[in-house]
Design an enzyme around this catalytic site. Sequence first.
Site, PDB file in Angstrom:
ATOM      1  CB  CYS A  42      70.375 -44.735 -28.115  1.00 21.94           C
ATOM      2  SG  CYS A  42      71.850 -44.434 -29.115  1.00 21.94           S
ATOM      3  CG  ASP A  44      75.361 -47.177 -26.943  1.00 20.92           C
ATOM      4  OD1 ASP A  44      75.745 -48.268 -26.463  1.00 20.92           O
ATOM      5  OD2 ASP A  44      76.052 -46.144 -26.919  1.00 20.92           O
ATOM      6  NE  ARG A  46      77.910 -47.822 -24.605  1.00 20.79           N
ATOM      7  CZ  ARG A  46      78.473 -46.633 -24.496  1.00 20.79           C
ATOM      8  NH1 ARG A  46      79.511 -46.471 -23.704  1.00 20.79           N
ATOM      9  NH2 ARG A  46      77.999 -45.595 -25.166  1.00 20.79           N
ATOM     10  CG  HIS A  98      72.619 -43.847 -23.894  1.00 19.21           C
ATOM     11  ND1 HIS A  98      73.985 -43.989 -23.921  1.00 19.21           N
ATOM     12  CD2 HIS A  98      72.237 -43.787 -25.197  1.00 19.21           C
ATOM     13  CE1 HIS A  98      74.396 -44.038 -25.180  1.00 19.21           C
ATOM     14  NE2 HIS A  98      73.360 -43.916 -25.979  1.00 19.21           N
ATOM     15  CB  CYS A 101      74.002 -40.507 -26.319  1.00 21.74           C
ATOM     16  SG  CYS A 101      73.329 -41.001 -27.917  1.00 21.74           S
TER      17      CYS A 101
HETATM   18 CO    CO Z   1      73.337 -43.293 -27.928  1.00 22.05          CO
END
Ligand code: CO
Length: 216
Positions: A42, A44, A46, A98, A101
């Site tokens: 992803c 993302d 993090r 994750h 998400c």
């Molecule tokens: Co995500």
Amino acid sequence: MKFLPHLFENNKTWAKETELREPGFFKTLSEQQNPDYLWIGCADSRVPANEIVGLKPGELFVHRNVANAVVHTDLNCLSVIQYAVDVLKVKHIIVTGHYGCGGVIAAMSNTRLGLIDNWLRHIKDIQHKHQEQLREIDDLELRQDRLCELNVIEQVMNVSQISIVQDAWLRGQELQLHSWIYRVSDGRLRDLKNNINNGEEAVDIYHQSINALLNK
Ligand code: CO
């Protein structure tokens, strides 16, 4: 005046420290890349691929997008997979989702976010496909977690059906597909044990993995 000077400072420090720790690191790296792994994760902020698995530059080929989707007509993702499999000859393709998400959560809700809603249709399709399993879970967070897991299994299934991957298996190239999920709150990866080593077993393993989630 430099824009974002702190980022250039960080970069300078990082390059210096890396070279001190391992003299010649960048020179060696500039001559070749020979990664064993392709990470599809992803976007993302993090979930930083290399850091999570402790791999250095040159050791992990990475493709990231919102909700780690592998869409059969996405030329970007297909090109990454083709280059990784045919040219770099990676031995493992790892799809890492994750929990929590944002893409998956947005797909489950009916809020409008803009253009991205169209991309998230792919995740909504997975939600519809498994709505019976999802409906059984009362707790919203657990339901979101389950769709995050189902999304990884489905995306790995998609990887297994791509012509590039199928052709690699047909010519006997070693290539394993893995399904992992990361939890931002504890920094730990979990293996969903949906490992596919060849084209013949892909569909059976997919069904086993979906059933394993169903009986969790
Ligand atoms: Co995500």
